[in-house]
Design a protein around this motif. Structure first.
Motif, short mmCIF file in Angstrom:
data_model
loop_
_atom_site.label_atom_id
_atom_site.label_comp_id
_atom_site.label_asym_id
_atom_site.label_seq_id
_atom_site.Cartn_x
_atom_site.Cartn_y
_atom_site.Cartn_z
N VAL A 1 0.79 -1.24 0.00
CA VAL A 1 0.10 0.00 -0.15
C VAL A 1 1.14 1.04 -0.06
N LYS A 2 0.56 2.36 -0.73
CA LYS A 2 1.08 3.49 -0.71
C LYS A 2 0.83 4.58 0.51
N VAL A 3 1.60 5.35 1.17
CA VAL A 3 1.68 6.20 1.92
C VAL A 3 1.21 7.56 1.37
N THR A 4 0.18 8.00 1.58
CA THR A 4 -0.05 9.44 1.22
C THR A 4 0.70 10.57 1.54
N ARG A 5 0.29 11.65 0.90
CA ARG A 5 1.16 13.09 1.59
C ARG A 5 0.78 13.22 2.97
N ASN A 6 -0.25 12.86 3.26
CA ASN A 6 -1.18 12.96 4.86
C ASN A 6 -0.77 11.86 5.94
N TYR A 7 0.33 10.91 5.21
CA TYR A 7 0.71 9.82 5.80
C TYR A 7 -0.36 8.81 6.20
N GLN A 8 -1.10 8.72 5.36
CA GLN A 8 -2.19 7.76 5.51
C GLN A 8 -2.25 6.69 4.60
N VAL A 9 -2.63 5.44 4.96
CA VAL A 9 -2.87 4.21 4.23
C VAL A 9 -4.02 3.70 3.99
N ASP B 1 6.79 -2.72 16.59
CA ASP B 1 7.49 -4.16 16.76
C ASP B 1 8.74 -4.22 16.14
N GLY B 2 9.99 -3.62 16.67
CA GLY B 2 11.09 -3.38 15.81
C GLY B 2 10.72 -2.63 14.79
N ASP B 3 10.98 -3.02 13.45
CA ASP B 3 10.80 -2.40 12.22
C ASP B 3 9.35 -2.48 11.58
N ARG B 4 8.44 -3.27 12.57
CA ARG B 4 7.12 -3.41 12.01
C ARG B 4 6.06 -2.48 12.50
N ILE B 5 5.07 -2.28 11.83
CA ILE B 5 3.92 -1.49 12.52
C ILE B 5 2.65 -2.80 12.45
N VAL B 6 2.07 -2.70 13.55
CA VAL B 6 1.32 -3.88 13.82
C VAL B 6 -0.06 -3.15 14.09
N LEU B 7 -1.07 -3.43 13.23
CA LEU B 7 -2.46 -2.84 13.47
C LEU B 7 -3.33 -3.98 13.90
N ARG B 8 -4.05 -3.90 14.89
CA ARG B 8 -5.00 -4.98 15.58
C ARG B 8 -6.50 -4.39 15.70
#
Length: 79
Positions: free
Chosen positions: A5-13, A36-43
């Motif tokens: 997925v691409k990050v928008t200029r407003n930092y949204q995905v 988590d380290g170099d990961r972003i975890v969404l729950r």
């Protein structure tokens, strides 16, 4: 499953439809974000209405405590 997925200029995905459907994510749902380290975890946060036992009087302190417990449980993702 790996989807770019691409990050928008407003930092949204945008969460892809296949992921939303698989996890049952709907408009208005809450997601927790963890690093988590170099990961972003969404729950997906499981929101549940607290059950209060009937037949006893509740004080303002009881109600405040129940609200706080529910908020903390939701913040942890329903642990």
């Amino acid at each position: 499953m790996k989807i770019l997925v691409k990050v928008t200029r407003n930092y949204q995905v945008t969460i892809p439809a296949s992921v939303r459907e698989r996890l049952g994510i709907r408009v208005g749902d809450l997601l927790s974000v963890e690093v988590d380290g170099d990961r972003i975890v969404l729950r997906k946060v499981v929101q549940e209405l607290p059950m209060i036992k009937l037949g006893r009087e509740l004080t303002v302190d009881d109600i405040d405590r129940l609200i706080e417990e529910g908020l903390m449980r939701n913040a942890r993702g329903g642990d």
